[in-house]
Structure formats: structure tokens, C-alpha cells
Design a protein around this motif. Sequence first.
Motif, PDB file in Angstrom:
ATOM      1  N   LEU A  65      27.727  27.717  32.313  1.00 62.40           N
ATOM      2  CA  LEU A  65      28.992  28.096  32.935  1.00 62.40           C
ATOM      3  C   LEU A  65      28.735  28.445  34.392  1.00 62.40           C
ATOM      4  O   LEU A  65      27.732  29.088  34.711  1.00 62.40           O
ATOM      5  CB  LEU A  65      29.610  29.305  32.224  1.00 62.40           C
ATOM      6  N   GLN A  66      29.680  28.071  35.246  1.00 59.99           N
ATOM      7  CA  GLN A  66      29.503  28.312  36.684  1.00 59.99           C
ATOM      8  C   GLN A  66      30.877  28.506  37.323  1.00 59.99           C
ATOM      9  O   GLN A  66      31.789  27.719  37.097  1.00 59.99           O
ATOM     10  CB  GLN A  66      28.816  27.086  37.283  1.00 59.99           C
ATOM     11  N   PHE A  67      31.005  29.587  38.113  1.00 61.72           N
ATOM     12  CA  PHE A  67      32.296  29.925  38.713  1.00 61.72           C
ATOM     13  C   PHE A  67      32.129  30.231  40.199  1.00 61.72           C
ATOM     14  O   PHE A  67      31.378  31.148  40.553  1.00 61.72           O
ATOM     15  CB  PHE A  67      32.900  31.150  38.024  1.00 61.72           C
ATOM     16  N   PRO A  68      32.798  29.479  41.064  1.00 60.18           N
ATOM     17  CA  PRO A  68      32.783  29.840  42.486  1.00 60.18           C
ATOM     18  C   PRO A  68      33.422  31.198  42.730  1.00 60.18           C
ATOM     19  O   PRO A  68      32.997  31.924  43.631  1.00 60.18           O
ATOM     20  CB  PRO A  68      33.606  28.715  43.143  1.00 60.18           C
ATOM     21  N   LYS A  69      34.432  31.517  41.926  1.00 60.82           N
ATOM     22  CA  LYS A  69      35.143  32.789  42.091  1.00 60.82           C
ATOM     23  C   LYS A  69      35.482  33.357  40.726  1.00 60.82           C
ATOM     24  O   LYS A  69      35.919  32.629  39.838  1.00 60.82           O
ATOM     25  CB  LYS A  69      36.428  32.591  42.905  1.00 60.82           C
ATOM     26  N   TRP A  70      35.250  34.646  40.564  1.00 63.00           N
ATOM     27  CA  TRP A  70      35.627  35.338  39.327  1.00 63.00           C
ATOM     28  C   TRP A  70      36.332  36.642  39.682  1.00 63.00           C
ATOM     29  O   TRP A  70      35.826  37.386  40.521  1.00 63.00           O
ATOM     30  CB  TRP A  70      34.391  35.639  38.458  1.00 63.00           C
ATOM     31  N   ASP A 100      45.719  38.421  38.900  1.00 57.07           N
ATOM     32  CA  ASP A 100      46.455  39.669  38.705  1.00 57.07           C
ATOM     33  C   ASP A 100      45.871  40.527  37.580  1.00 57.07           C
ATOM     34  O   ASP A 100      46.230  41.694  37.454  1.00 57.07           O
ATOM     35  CB  ASP A 100      47.926  39.363  38.398  1.00 57.07           C
ATOM     36  N   ALA A 101      45.006  39.949  36.765  1.00 56.26           N
ATOM     37  CA  ALA A 101      44.393  40.702  35.665  1.00 56.26           C
ATOM     38  C   ALA A 101      43.135  41.402  36.183  1.00 56.26           C
ATOM     39  O   ALA A 101      42.013  40.932  36.014  1.00 56.26           O
ATOM     40  CB  ALA A 101      44.055  39.757  34.514  1.00 56.26           C
ATOM     41  N   LEU A 102      43.335  42.545  36.828  1.00 58.36           N
ATOM     42  CA  LEU A 102      42.236  43.223  37.519  1.00 58.36           C
ATOM     43  C   LEU A 102      41.119  43.641  36.581  1.00 58.36           C
ATOM     44  O   LEU A 102      39.952  43.743  36.987  1.00 58.36           O
ATOM     45  CB  LEU A 102      42.786  44.431  38.275  1.00 58.36           C
ATOM     46  N   TRP A 103      41.434  43.885  35.313  1.00 60.06           N
ATOM     47  CA  TRP A 103      40.418  44.310  34.353  1.00 60.06           C
ATOM     48  C   TRP A 103      39.351  43.239  34.129  1.00 60.06           C
ATOM     49  O   TRP A 103      38.228  43.549  33.711  1.00 60.06           O
ATOM     50  CB  TRP A 103      41.067  44.679  33.018  1.00 60.06           C
ATOM     51  N   LEU A 104      39.669  41.976  34.437  1.00 62.60           N
ATOM     52  CA  LEU A 104      38.708  40.898  34.233  1.00 62.60           C
ATOM     53  C   LEU A 104      37.498  41.000  35.158  1.00 62.60           C
ATOM     54  O   LEU A 104      36.456  40.412  34.881  1.00 62.60           O
ATOM     55  CB  LEU A 104      39.390  39.539  34.442  1.00 62.60           C
ATOM     56  N   ASP A 105      37.628  41.739  36.256  1.00 62.55           N
ATOM     57  CA  ASP A 105      36.509  41.908  37.168  1.00 62.55           C
ATOM     58  C   ASP A 105      35.846  43.260  36.994  1.00 62.55           C
ATOM     59  O   ASP A 105      35.158  43.747  37.884  1.00 62.55           O
ATOM     60  CB  ASP A 105      36.965  41.727  38.627  1.00 62.55           C
ATOM     61  N   GLY A 106      36.015  43.864  35.835  1.00 61.75           N
ATOM     62  CA  GLY A 106      35.364  45.131  35.557  1.00 61.75           C
ATOM     63  C   GLY A 106      34.379  44.999  34.418  1.00 61.75           C
ATOM     64  O   GLY A 106      34.560  44.188  33.505  1.00 61.75           O
ATOM     65  N   ARG A 107      33.327  45.768  34.460  1.00 60.76           N
ATOM     66  CA  ARG A 107      32.319  45.695  33.407  1.00 60.76           C
ATOM     67  C   ARG A 107      32.855  46.224  32.080  1.00 60.76           C
ATOM     68  O   ARG A 107      32.456  45.759  31.010  1.00 60.76           O
ATOM     69  CB  ARG A 107      31.073  46.483  33.827  1.00 60.76           C
ATOM     70  N   GLU A 108      33.788  47.164  32.135  1.00 62.93           N
ATOM     71  CA  GLU A 108      34.263  47.808  30.915  1.00 62.93           C
ATOM     72  C   GLU A 108      34.899  46.814  29.944  1.00 62.93           C
ATOM     73  O   GLU A 108      34.677  46.880  28.728  1.00 62.93           O
ATOM     74  CB  GLU A 108      35.269  48.907  31.266  1.00 62.93           C
ATOM     75  N   GLN A 109      35.717  45.886  30.475  1.00 68.16           N
ATOM     76  CA  GLN A 109      36.417  44.953  29.597  1.00 68.16           C
ATOM     77  C   GLN A 109      36.248  43.485  29.974  1.00 68.16           C
ATOM     78  O   GLN A 109      36.519  42.604  29.160  1.00 68.16           O
ATOM     79  CB  GLN A 109      37.925  45.244  29.608  1.00 68.16           C
ATOM     80  N   GLY A 137      32.091  45.992  39.292  1.00 69.39           N
ATOM     81  CA  GLY A 137      32.568  44.681  38.892  1.00 69.39           C
ATOM     82  C   GLY A 137      31.810  44.116  37.706  1.00 69.39           C
ATOM     83  O   GLY A 137      30.892  44.733  37.159  1.00 69.39           O
ATOM     84  N   SER A 138      32.191  42.912  37.306  1.00 71.03           N
ATOM     85  CA  SER A 138      31.611  42.263  36.138  1.00 71.03           C
ATOM     86  C   SER A 138      30.326  41.522  36.513  1.00 71.03           C
ATOM     87  O   SER A 138      29.943  41.466  37.680  1.00 71.03           O
ATOM     88  CB  SER A 138      32.630  41.306  35.531  1.00 71.03           C
ATOM     89  N   GLU A 139      29.687  40.938  35.532  1.00 73.29           N
ATOM     90  CA  GLU A 139      28.386  40.298  35.734  1.00 73.29           C
ATOM     91  C   GLU A 139      28.465  39.136  36.719  1.00 73.29           C
ATOM     92  O   GLU A 139      29.465  38.418  36.787  1.00 73.29           O
ATOM     93  CB  GLU A 139      27.817  39.811  34.397  1.00 73.29           C
TER      94      GLU A 139
END
Length: 320
Positions: A156-161, A168-177, A212-214
Motif C-alpha cells: 500500500l502506498q499513499f501520497p497523502k493520508w 473531513d474525517a479528522l480521526w483518520l489521521d490520529g493514532r487512536e482510531q 498523527g497516524s503511522e
Amino acid sequence: MGEHKRVRLGVVGLGAMGGRVFDIAVGHPDFGVVRAADVRRDAVDRVAAAHPSVVVSTDPADVVDAADVDAVYIATPPSFHADLAVAALSAGKAVFCEKPLAVSLSDGRRMSDAAASSGLATAVNFALSDRDVVLELERRLRAGEAGTVLGVDVRLQFPKWPRAFQADALWLDGREQGGFVREVFSHFAYLTDRLLGPLRAVDVSADFPSSGSETTARGLLRAGEVPVHFSGLSGVAGPEVYEWTLWGTEQSYRLRQWTHLEIFTNDTWTPYDPGLASGSDATRLTLFAQAVRTGSAPNLADFPVAYRVQEAVEAFHAVS
């Protein structure tokens, strides 16, 4: 419930995914959407304006506890899944939930146990559940066309996460969730579990910034004795990549960008043409309606399956 009768559906969560499935369910012949809830007033107001017959609320309990609801679709951030799903099952309602099943393993176990105790239909919306390419992979493996399975690679590879459609789903860039391991790798962990059996983590890790997330994740897992190697990157200067490859002694299979299946035989990769593509949120809703009415549906992951997937996914967080 007679097959001629529509399933009365309540929706909890009206964000990017919930809003999309809500719109599909409203026009779906198997469902009558009767209630919807979101903690954000603007999301509720949009639904109320477009669908005045749907009862709306900012309190999820108004959906989960409602007597006029047969089934609940949950599309909230994952930390809320368990309480909502367990409450819905306790109230006698079937549950269709977004993935990941939950964040904490204790919550996932609660959901799996509640599903087993209730005897009601449960499902998790894995995007690969009923895709034509997955059904073809399954057919070939069952027929033994791959020969001996030597290994699986997932990249998997993402230029932007997070990705643009989820901004708008800010929780997606957090380690918690959040993070791409939970949000995206879970789909391919499900695919591997389905085709080869439950995954167990052998040596996995992820790198996290100060917030932020991984940004990277890598690891060795096994499905039975078959090694499964995973590599994921975000923030990379490169294209967005979704790739799952199974290596066999007679044939190998590569699934790219969700829908493109290639078969390696006679020293070359050959695209598989399924004809008319199949598999979507709409068809998974059809399968869920079947499960509500009959107790089961093919090609749809229930809560116990999703819990096995969650165990593999959360291993990356447990050691990092």
C-alpha cells in the motif's frame, strides 16, 4: 420477516461513507430508510431537507432504540462501533457496520460475542467481499489452479493520508482510531483470511510521527504456514498503490487498485476480464438484507470474521 417486506433501516453516522451508503439505501429495493442520526447538526439538517420522511436526530439512541427499526447501519468513527452495535443487537436489531470492527480488541470481542448471543445478522462492509475478481480468485484456489501457495505480498502506498475524499474525517489521521493499517490494510487482511485462513502476526511494526497516524508499516504474518508480507507507506512521492499478490507454484495472482486482476501463467501476466463488473455498496446491502431475512448470506463478513481481521490489524499498534 417475509422476503416481500422491506427491511426498515436506521443509519448512524452521515459522513463520507455513511452519507454515501445512506443515499444508496434510500433507493434500494430491499430497504426503507426510516431513521438517521449524526452528532453533527449540519449533517442531520442536510438529510432532513432532502428526505423529509426520514426521522432525524443528533442522538444515535433515537435510531438504535427505535421500535420501527429492523436493522442499523453504523458508519461512525470506530471507537463508537462497539457500544452502538451491542446496544442495537440487545434491542433485537441486525447490524451492518463499517470497518474496522473496532479499535480495542476488547470492544471487538464484545461485538463478536453479542452477535453470537443474539443470533441476529451482523456484517462488516469490507469492499472486497463480493467483487467479481475476488470470486474468481476463490474459484481458482478451490480448484487448485495455483498449485502450492508459497506466499502473499501486500503493498500500500499513499501520497497523502487521509485521502482527499476523507479529508473531513479528522480521526483518520490520529493514532487512536485512524491510519491506513486499520482503514485500508484491513480489507486485504480480510481477503487473505477468506482465501487462506486466519492471519497471525509474526513480526510486525509501524512508525508514528510525534502526532498523527503511522507513516510506515511493515511485517510478516502467516495464514496457516503461508507467509504474508506487508509494506505500507504514506506521504510518499509516488502514486497511490493498492496491490495484493499471491504466489503459487502453478499460477500467481495480482490484484491491483481494487478491481484489476492479473494471472501469471506461461511466463506472463494476463489481465482477467470479468465482463460486467460486480461488487459494490449496493450489492453488499442486498446481501445484508438476505442475511437479515434468512440468517446468513454468502460473500459477506460477519462480526466473528471481522474480529479475526481486527486481531491481525491491531498487532501493528500493539508493538509500536
